[in-house]
Design a protein around this motif. Structure first.
Motif, mmCIF file in Angstrom:
data_model
loop_
_atom_site.group_PDB
_atom_site.id
_atom_site.type_symbol
_atom_site.label_atom_id
_atom_site.label_comp_id
_atom_site.label_asym_id
_atom_site.label_seq_id
_atom_site.Cartn_x
_atom_site.Cartn_y
_atom_site.Cartn_z
ATOM 1 N N GLY B 179 -4.928 -49.288 31.431
ATOM 2 C CA GLY B 179 -3.491 -49.336 31.592
ATOM 3 C C GLY B 179 -2.884 -50.248 30.551
ATOM 4 N N PHE B 180 -1.622 -50.531 30.686
ATOM 5 C CA PHE B 180 -0.988 -51.378 29.689
ATOM 6 C C PHE B 180 0.089 -52.251 30.306
ATOM 7 C CE2 PHE B 180 1.574 -47.550 29.900
ATOM 8 C CZ PHE B 180 2.859 -48.063 29.981
ATOM 9 N N PHE B 181 0.364 -53.331 29.628
ATOM 10 C CA PHE B 181 1.489 -54.189 29.961
ATOM 11 C C PHE B 181 2.384 -54.272 28.740
ATOM 12 C CE2 PHE B 181 -1.466 -55.367 33.075
ATOM 13 C CZ PHE B 181 -0.780 -55.952 34.123
ATOM 14 N N LEU B 182 3.638 -54.112 28.933
ATOM 15 C CA LEU B 182 4.574 -54.372 27.853
ATOM 16 C C LEU B 182 5.209 -55.720 28.169
ATOM 17 C CD1 LEU B 182 5.879 -53.263 25.274
ATOM 18 C CD2 LEU B 182 7.662 -52.255 26.717
ATOM 19 N N ILE B 183 4.982 -56.680 27.283
ATOM 20 C CA ILE B 183 5.483 -58.019 27.572
ATOM 21 C C ILE B 183 6.438 -58.486 26.482
ATOM 22 C CG2 ILE B 183 3.417 -58.700 28.858
ATOM 23 C CD1 ILE B 183 2.705 -60.405 26.269
ATOM 24 N N ARG B 184 7.073 -59.576 26.784
ATOM 25 C CA ARG B 184 7.976 -60.207 25.837
ATOM 26 C C ARG B 184 7.399 -61.581 25.542
ATOM 27 N NH1 ARG B 184 12.781 -58.964 28.051
ATOM 28 N NH2 ARG B 184 12.315 -60.142 29.906
ATOM 29 N N ALA B 185 7.315 -61.950 24.269
ATOM 30 C CA ALA B 185 6.793 -63.276 23.906
ATOM 31 C C ALA B 185 7.452 -63.704 22.601
ATOM 32 C CB ALA B 185 5.279 -63.226 23.748
ATOM 33 N N PRO B 186 7.532 -65.009 22.369
ATOM 34 C CA PRO B 186 8.184 -65.507 21.148
ATOM 35 C C PRO B 186 7.453 -65.050 19.883
ATOM 36 C CG PRO B 186 7.852 -67.299 22.715
ATOM 37 C CD PRO B 186 7.160 -66.107 23.272
ATOM 38 N N ASP B 187 6.125 -65.026 19.916
ATOM 39 C CA ASP B 187 5.367 -64.592 18.737
ATOM 40 C C ASP B 187 3.980 -64.106 19.158
ATOM 41 O OD1 ASP B 187 3.793 -66.883 19.232
ATOM 42 O OD2 ASP B 187 5.131 -68.116 17.986
ATOM 43 N N PHE B 188 3.203 -63.695 18.162
ATOM 44 C CA PHE B 188 1.877 -63.123 18.414
ATOM 45 C C PHE B 188 0.963 -64.117 19.124
ATOM 46 C CE2 PHE B 188 0.368 -59.018 16.512
ATOM 47 C CZ PHE B 188 -0.687 -58.834 17.371
ATOM 48 N N ASP B 189 1.018 -65.392 18.692
ATOM 49 C CA ASP B 189 0.152 -66.398 19.313
ATOM 50 C C ASP B 189 0.451 -66.550 20.801
ATOM 51 O OD1 ASP B 189 -1.164 -66.851 16.988
ATOM 52 O OD2 ASP B 189 -0.012 -68.639 16.417
ATOM 53 N N ALA B 190 1.731 -66.521 21.100
ATOM 54 C CA ALA B 190 2.114 -66.657 22.511
ATOM 55 C C ALA B 190 1.626 -65.449 23.303
ATOM 56 C CB ALA B 190 3.630 -66.798 22.630
ATOM 57 N N ALA B 191 1.715 -64.281 22.699
ATOM 58 C CA ALA B 191 1.224 -63.068 23.365
ATOM 59 C C ALA B 191 -0.279 -63.173 23.595
ATOM 60 C CB ALA B 191 1.557 -61.838 22.531
ATOM 61 N N GLU B 192 -0.967 -63.730 22.602
ATOM 62 C CA GLU B 192 -2.414 -63.880 22.739
ATOM 63 C C GLU B 192 -2.766 -64.858 23.857
ATOM 64 O OE1 GLU B 192 -4.561 -64.575 19.077
ATOM 65 O OE2 GLU B 192 -6.269 -65.367 20.191
ATOM 66 N N ARG B 193 -1.978 -65.936 23.942
ATOM 67 C CA ARG B 193 -2.229 -66.897 25.026
ATOM 68 C C ARG B 193 -2.073 -66.223 26.390
ATOM 69 N NH1 ARG B 193 0.239 -70.551 21.575
ATOM 70 N NH2 ARG B 193 2.300 -70.275 22.496
ATOM 71 N N ILE B 194 -1.065 -65.391 26.493
ATOM 72 C CA ILE B 194 -0.845 -64.686 27.754
ATOM 73 C C ILE B 194 -2.040 -63.775 28.076
ATOM 74 C CG2 ILE B 194 0.521 -62.843 28.844
ATOM 75 C CD1 ILE B 194 3.015 -64.105 27.560
ATOM 76 N N ALA B 195 -2.491 -63.040 27.062
ATOM 77 C CA ALA B 195 -3.629 -62.139 27.270
ATOM 78 C C ALA B 195 -4.878 -62.926 27.669
ATOM 79 C CB ALA B 195 -3.887 -61.321 26.011
ATOM 80 N N ARG B 196 -5.090 -64.067 26.982
ATOM 81 C CA ARG B 196 -6.269 -64.889 27.275
ATOM 82 C C ARG B 196 -6.262 -65.438 28.697
ATOM 83 N NH1 ARG B 196 -9.745 -65.582 23.540
ATOM 84 N NH2 ARG B 196 -9.123 -65.461 21.347
ATOM 85 N N SER B 197 -5.087 -65.627 29.234
ATOM 86 C CA SER B 197 -5.013 -66.207 30.583
ATOM 87 C C SER B 197 -5.314 -65.158 31.655
ATOM 88 C CB SER B 197 -3.621 -66.809 30.816
ATOM 89 O OG SER B 197 -2.662 -65.766 30.948
ATOM 90 N N SER B 198 -5.515 -63.912 31.239
ATOM 91 C CA SER B 198 -5.740 -62.854 32.232
ATOM 92 C C SER B 198 -7.151 -62.918 32.808
ATOM 93 C CB SER B 198 -5.531 -61.490 31.576
ATOM 94 O OG SER B 198 -6.145 -60.497 32.368
#
Ligand code: ZN
Lengths: 172, 215
Positions: B179-198
């Motif tokens: 599946g997928f999540f469409l998220i909002r984040a300030p930048d790529f690093d922040a998006a990566e942090r979110i993914a890592r916390s999963s």
């Protein structure tokens, strides 16, 4: 369940924890399909969460849940039958039987095969009665059939089971 | 009492559906009819054996792969346990998260600023084992946090069926796409942090992060 309908995640988690074992056992007993059980359980909870709002409180929640799982399993078995017919037409080798644990004794294997050989209508009554401790009256409500129909299926189901086991024993 | 009737009453008795009077009449018959008494013993044994039939354990991985052989053309993808947990979690995108997303303060990404990222939930063998219940709790908590933080735009699970259209040279990925999540984040690093916390990553699954082009 109201909470789940309202989308409270804690209610969803609680619901899952409370009913997981029942749903898992029911999916397996109804279909006899070990390979598909986990997917069926997941699909059952997806439906509970999706259609939870459709639970209007007129029936008991457990009745509603049993009905949902049962319908799901019936769909699965129909699809499986279609698959099997198609596979036979394609003349490929039959799917190997699900392997039983090595310590499974022969008698239980006979019983398992006989249970799987019952017609779905008779098996589901037997499963709900034997494994889920439901009264005939409750089964009638879940299956939306009369009490007499439940009794008739329960009687024939057990007779069939005995007959099939005898036949299997003769073959062995 | 006819033997035919007695046999059915034995079934009712095993299911604990006999009233006291009928039970007494059945017992009277069984005392005087050896063949029904034998049958009662057999049915009792069968009833006990039914209870001994095992239910297979929910296995964290692979159990759902035992199923069908691949069909040509249209390949049915059975989800592994990890993806199943992800899917249970993703369903929340259509359930309680939807309620939160439409709540005031979480508008379309264009209004809120930031970049959009697509998190693709991919499955692989879990490194540690956990019950479905535990997976469900962890995954749903993670999704709820995302929604609470206003990072989540939408999420959806994908069905088990996948079709591939490809040229000769391309390989089919072994990773299941759950599946997928469409998220909002300030930048790529922040998006990566979110993914890592999963929990999906903690369990050994992979998440592919793709930036969505700005309008
Ligand atoms: Zn008799």
């Amino acid at each position: 369940m109201r909470g789940a309908a309202n989308g409270d995640r804690h209610a969803l988690a609680r619901l899952f924890r409370r009913h997981h074992r029942t749903v898992h056992s029911l999916c397996y007993r109804l279909t006899g399909d070990a390979a598909a059980t986990d997917d069926l359980v997941q699909e059952a909870f997806l439906r509970v969460f999706r259609y939870g709002a459709g639970f209007d409180g007129r029936a008991r929640f457990s009745t509603w849940l049993y009905r949902l799982v049962r319908n799901l399993c019936i769909d699965h078995m129909r699809a499986r039958q279609r698959d099997e017919r198609r596979r036979r037409r394609l003349d490929t080798a039959a799917e190997p039987a699900v392997e039983l644990p090595a310590d499974e004794d022969e008698r239980l294997e006979l019983v398992r095969r006989a249970l799987n050989d019952l017609t779905p209508e008779r098996r589901e009554v037997l499963v709900l009665s034997r494994y889920h401790d439901l009264r005939y009256r409750e089964i009638a409500e879940i299956l939306e059939i009369s009490l007499d129909a439940v009794k008739a299926r329960a009687h024939r189901g057990l007779r069939d089971l005995r007959r099939i086991i005898k036949e299997l024993e003769r073959q062995a | 009492m006819k033997c035919e009737v007695a046999i059915d009453l034995i079934a009712d008795s095993l299911a604990d559906e006999l009233d006291a009077g009928t039970r007494r009449r059945l017992d009277d018959h069984l005392r005087t009819c050896p063949s029904c008494a034998d049958e009662a013993a057999e049915l009792e044994r069968l009833w006990a054996d039914l209870d001994r039939l095992p239910v297979p354990e929910t296995r964290p991985a692979n159990v759902s792969r035992l199923g069908r052989p691949a069909e040509s053309g249209r390949r049915s993808r059975r989800l592994g346990a990890l993806s199943r947990a992800a899917a249970v979690f993703l369903l929340l995108g259509g359930g309680f998260l939807a309620g939160r997303l439409s709540s005031p303060g979480i508008g379309p990404v264009e209004d809120a600023g930031g970049h959009r990222f697509l998190l693709l939930i991919r499955g692989s063998a879990p490194e540690r084992r956990a019950s479905d219940e535990q997976l469900f709790a962890e995954y749903s908590d993670w999704g709820a946090r995302l929604a609470d933080d206003g990072a989540l735009i939408t999420a959806a699970e994908l069905t088990n069926d996948a079709r591939w259209v490809r040229g000769d040279e391309s390989d089919e990925s072994d990773d299941e796409l759950g599946g997928f999540f469409l998220i909002r984040a300030p930048d790529f690093d922040a998006a990566e942090r979110i993914a890592r916390s999963s929990p999906h990553v903690a369990y050994g699954g992979a998440i592919e992060i793709r930036a969505v082009t700005r309008r």
